[in-house]
Design a protein around this motif. Structure first.
Motif, mmCIF file in Angstrom:
data_model
loop_
_atom_site.group_PDB
_atom_site.id
_atom_site.type_symbol
_atom_site.label_atom_id
_atom_site.label_comp_id
_atom_site.label_asym_id
_atom_site.label_seq_id
_atom_site.Cartn_x
_atom_site.Cartn_y
_atom_site.Cartn_z
ATOM 1 N N THR A 77 0.807 -1.219 0.000
ATOM 2 C CA THR A 77 0.000 0.000 0.000
ATOM 3 C C THR A 77 0.837 1.264 0.000
ATOM 4 O OG1 THR A 77 -1.661 -1.246 1.218
ATOM 5 C CG2 THR A 77 -1.930 1.135 1.154
ATOM 6 N N SER A 78 1.894 1.304 0.790
ATOM 7 C CA SER A 78 2.704 2.526 0.873
ATOM 8 C C SER A 78 3.376 2.849 -0.463
ATOM 9 C CB SER A 78 3.741 2.424 1.995
ATOM 10 O OG SER A 78 4.638 1.369 1.752
ATOM 11 N N LEU A 79 3.628 1.852 -1.298
ATOM 12 C CA LEU A 79 4.203 2.111 -2.619
ATOM 13 C C LEU A 79 3.130 2.491 -3.634
ATOM 14 C CD1 LEU A 79 6.878 -0.714 -3.049
ATOM 15 C CD2 LEU A 79 7.245 1.683 -2.510
ATOM 16 N N VAL A 80 1.975 1.847 -3.541
ATOM 17 C CA VAL A 80 0.905 2.052 -4.516
ATOM 18 C C VAL A 80 0.125 3.337 -4.249
ATOM 19 C CG1 VAL A 80 -1.232 1.069 -5.450
ATOM 20 C CG2 VAL A 80 0.686 -0.424 -4.926
ATOM 21 N N GLN A 81 -0.247 3.562 -2.981
ATOM 22 C CA GLN A 81 -1.092 4.702 -2.637
ATOM 23 C C GLN A 81 -0.341 5.840 -1.959
ATOM 24 O OE1 GLN A 81 -4.276 3.301 -0.173
ATOM 25 N NE2 GLN A 81 -5.013 1.854 -1.691
#
Length: 111
Positions: free
Chosen positions: A17-21
């Protein structure tokens, strides 16, 4: 771990999530428990030893409280960037019940 318990069907649904969003979700990785329920993983890493303080945002603390049944913090310490390895322990649930929190900064706004 999911593959070891016959849940390889969930492995393709894991999201970093931290990379995508970005870094504002309150957790780093959306994974799953063996029963298929969500598992919100936060990872905190330092090169220092087991007692080295680490930082949490207010959003991460509040997320751990709101999702205490599905929140897991992986605390990586003694991290060696050359070997990309370290030691770790796991804290589950509301993080305020596992660590002492000390405020370290304030947001100042004009009056």
């Amino acid at each position: 771990q999911l593959d070891n318990v016959g849940r390889s069907d969930l492995m393709n649904k894991i999201v970093h999530t931290s990379l995508v969003q970005g870094d504002g979700a309150g957790y780093d990785i959306l994974s799953f428990f063996e029963n298929g329920s969500y598992k919100y993983i936060e990872v905190k890493t330092t090169v220092g030893g087991i007692h080295t303080p680490f930082y949490l945002t207010a959003n991460e603390v509040e997320f751990s409280k709101k999702h205490q049944d599905s929140y897991v913090l992986y605390r990586v310490y003694n991290f060696n960037p050359q070997t990309n390895s370290g030691k770790f322990y796991i804290l589950e649930g509301d993080i305020t019940k596992s660590v002492l929190l000390k405020p370290t900064s304030y947001m100042a706004m004009s009056k």
